[in-house]
Scaffold this motif. Sequence first.
Motif, mmCIF file in Angstrom:
data_model
loop_
_atom_site.group_PDB
_atom_site.id
_atom_site.type_symbol
_atom_site.label_atom_id
_atom_site.label_comp_id
_atom_site.label_asym_id
_atom_site.label_seq_id
_atom_site.Cartn_x
_atom_site.Cartn_y
_atom_site.Cartn_z
ATOM 1 N N VAL A 166 0.912 -1.054 -0.007
ATOM 2 C CA VAL A 166 -0.048 0.043 0.099
ATOM 3 C C VAL A 166 0.803 1.422 0.053
ATOM 4 N N GLY A 167 0.808 2.027 -1.065
ATOM 5 C CA GLY A 167 1.707 3.231 -1.369
ATOM 6 C C GLY A 167 0.823 4.511 -0.681
ATOM 7 N N MET A 168 1.577 5.502 -0.431
ATOM 8 C CA MET A 168 0.732 6.629 0.158
ATOM 9 C C MET A 168 1.347 7.856 -0.135
ATOM 10 N N VAL A 169 0.536 8.816 -0.548
ATOM 11 C CA VAL A 169 1.070 10.140 -1.036
ATOM 12 C C VAL A 169 0.032 10.982 -0.211
ATOM 13 N N PHE A 170 0.833 12.032 0.333
ATOM 14 C CA PHE A 170 0.357 13.056 1.392
ATOM 15 C C PHE A 170 0.448 14.342 0.684
ATOM 16 N N GLN A 171 -0.500 15.392 1.276
ATOM 17 C CA GLN A 171 -0.464 16.733 1.079
ATOM 18 C C GLN A 171 1.027 17.423 0.992
ATOM 19 N N HIS A 172 1.550 17.061 1.882
ATOM 20 C CA HIS A 172 3.073 17.499 1.996
ATOM 21 C C HIS A 172 4.023 16.592 1.340
ATOM 22 N N PHE A 173 4.927 16.794 0.578
ATOM 23 C CA PHE A 173 5.954 15.672 -0.350
ATOM 24 C C PHE A 173 6.759 15.080 0.546
ATOM 25 N N ASN A 174 7.428 15.549 1.704
ATOM 26 C CA ASN A 174 8.244 14.919 2.302
ATOM 27 C C ASN A 174 9.231 14.058 1.513
ATOM 28 N N LEU A 175 9.877 14.903 0.614
ATOM 29 C CA LEU A 175 11.017 14.435 -0.101
ATOM 30 C C LEU A 175 12.241 14.304 0.897
ATOM 31 N N PHE A 176 13.374 13.408 0.486
ATOM 32 C CA PHE A 176 14.606 13.977 1.413
ATOM 33 C C PHE A 176 15.144 15.161 0.867
ATOM 34 N N PRO A 177 15.492 16.181 1.494
ATOM 35 C CA PRO A 177 16.027 17.328 0.832
ATOM 36 C C PRO A 177 17.497 17.067 0.488
ATOM 37 N N HIS A 178 18.207 16.407 0.948
ATOM 38 C CA HIS A 178 19.782 16.087 0.765
ATOM 39 C C HIS A 178 19.859 15.068 -0.042
ATOM 40 N N LYS A 179 18.934 14.492 -0.949
ATOM 41 C CA LYS A 179 18.995 13.256 -1.810
ATOM 42 C C LYS A 179 18.442 13.950 -3.213
ATOM 43 N N THR A 180 18.919 13.613 -4.335
ATOM 44 C CA THR A 180 18.463 13.943 -5.596
ATOM 45 C C THR A 180 17.200 13.331 -5.772
ATOM 46 N N GLU B 286 0.113 -2.391 -4.737
ATOM 47 C CA GLU B 286 -0.760 -2.891 -5.360
ATOM 48 C C GLU B 286 -2.028 -1.852 -5.242
ATOM 49 N N ILE B 287 -1.919 -0.857 -4.052
ATOM 50 C CA ILE B 287 -2.717 -0.135 -3.794
ATOM 51 C C ILE B 287 -2.259 1.276 -3.591
ATOM 52 N N MET B 288 -2.775 2.422 -4.284
ATOM 53 C CA MET B 288 -2.157 3.617 -3.669
ATOM 54 C C MET B 288 -3.429 4.552 -2.803
ATOM 55 N N LEU B 289 -2.942 5.090 -1.789
ATOM 56 C CA LEU B 289 -3.784 6.125 -0.918
ATOM 57 C C LEU B 289 -3.100 7.446 -1.525
ATOM 58 N N PHE B 290 -4.062 8.532 -1.543
ATOM 59 C CA PHE B 290 -3.845 9.859 -1.781
ATOM 60 C C PHE B 290 -4.471 10.652 -0.702
ATOM 61 N N ASP B 291 -3.739 11.361 -0.039
ATOM 62 C CA ASP B 291 -4.572 12.295 1.064
ATOM 63 C C ASP B 291 -4.163 13.532 0.557
ATOM 64 N N GLU B 292 -5.274 14.391 0.037
ATOM 65 C CA GLU B 292 -5.235 15.532 -0.678
ATOM 66 C C GLU B 292 -4.075 15.950 -1.300
ATOM 67 N N PRO B 293 -3.690 15.046 -2.297
ATOM 68 C CA PRO B 293 -2.167 15.314 -2.811
ATOM 69 C C PRO B 293 -2.189 16.708 -3.718
ATOM 70 N N THR B 294 -3.164 17.462 -3.771
ATOM 71 C CA THR B 294 -2.849 18.737 -4.411
ATOM 72 C C THR B 294 -3.404 19.959 -3.847
ATOM 73 N N LEU C 201 -2.769 15.807 -11.202
ATOM 74 C CA LEU C 201 -4.101 15.107 -11.457
ATOM 75 C C LEU C 201 -3.867 14.184 -12.595
ATOM 76 N N GLU C 202 -3.232 14.606 -13.574
ATOM 77 C CA GLU C 202 -2.938 14.043 -14.817
ATOM 78 C C GLU C 202 -2.332 12.892 -14.638
ATOM 79 N N THR C 203 -1.239 12.716 -13.802
ATOM 80 C CA THR C 203 -0.319 11.729 -13.247
ATOM 81 C C THR C 203 -1.300 10.583 -12.498
ATOM 82 N N THR D 30 -9.913 14.123 -2.055
ATOM 83 C CA THR D 30 -9.448 15.178 -2.608
ATOM 84 C C THR D 30 -10.639 16.164 -2.622
ATOM 85 N N HIS D 31 -10.547 17.461 -2.876
ATOM 86 C CA HIS D 31 -11.750 18.399 -2.862
ATOM 87 C C HIS D 31 -11.693 18.617 -4.595
ATOM 88 N N GLU D 32 -10.847 18.002 -5.329
ATOM 89 C CA GLU D 32 -11.208 18.216 -6.696
ATOM 90 C C GLU D 32 -12.273 17.453 -7.359
#
Length: 245
Positions: A84-98, A161-169, A181-183, A198-200
């Motif tokens: 189960v993958g998850m994408v949040f409102q805030h991206f939380n990418l590692f800033p020190h990694k490419t 196999e499952i993706m959860l999105f919490d207000e990704p935009t 949204l297109e992605t 989403t509110h879209e």
Amino acid sequence: MEKQREMIRVQNLKKSFGKVEVLKDVTLQVGKGEVVVLIGASGSGKSTLIRCINFLEIKDGGEIYIEGKSIDPKKDLTKVRQKVGMVFQHFNLFPHKTVLENIMEAPLIAKKADKEETKQEALRLLQKVGLSEKADAYPSSLSGGQKQRVAIARSLAMKPEIMLFDEPTSALDPELVGEVLETMKQLAQEGMTMIIVTHEMGFAKEVADWVAFMNQGKIIEMARPQEIFNNPKEERTREFLNRVL
Ligand code: ADP
Ligand code: MG
């Protein structure tokens, strides 16, 4: 309607924070390859519901089944996080990694995957989200929409196999919402099973197989998008839609 193989079933899910009952009795079924858009007022329990499905919160009662198997957070946590993958409102990418390193991180650490294979897969995912040219960039140099697309690619790197999105935009400038949204729409078309908060509403109309309306800790109505937007059964659904549409 053709019967689809069940991917997720949430049965009588309950969750409280202290004395506050946030999920009262949530039942929800998602077929393989289906897209469910979860709508509802702020505070109705949408985030808590999808966090429970991913075990970021531990349910107090009820059952969660993935592909027909009841999931026990004590035993199945690692497996569930992988499925189960998850994408949040805030991206939380590692800033020190490419960008590329961000996408490769989880498979390398959690799955101990082969480095070259992981890199090839990461490059393929970057292409899929339209960001091949950003492989060596750092997150700080990306727009919000690009960061969110990297976050989606990073999540896909674990082959969920499952993706959860919490207000990704919700945190994006309006002009950057469309590309994310297109992605997501593309993922849906490829058959990914998705639950999306989403509110879209335009996106919901176009992409959702089902729209579920959540109110005070319960899903009180779930229907096809045209049904729920044009002819909601519940008064509270109607009130909510009148406010947001
Ligand atoms: P939504 O995503 O629909 O806005 P949430 O699931 O975030 O709703 O929150 C539902 C309710 O649960 C809110 O009243 C919120 O304040 C409360 N809540 C959420 N998370 C926590 C927490 N970790 N601790 C205490 N209360 C929480
Ligand atoms: Mg929320």
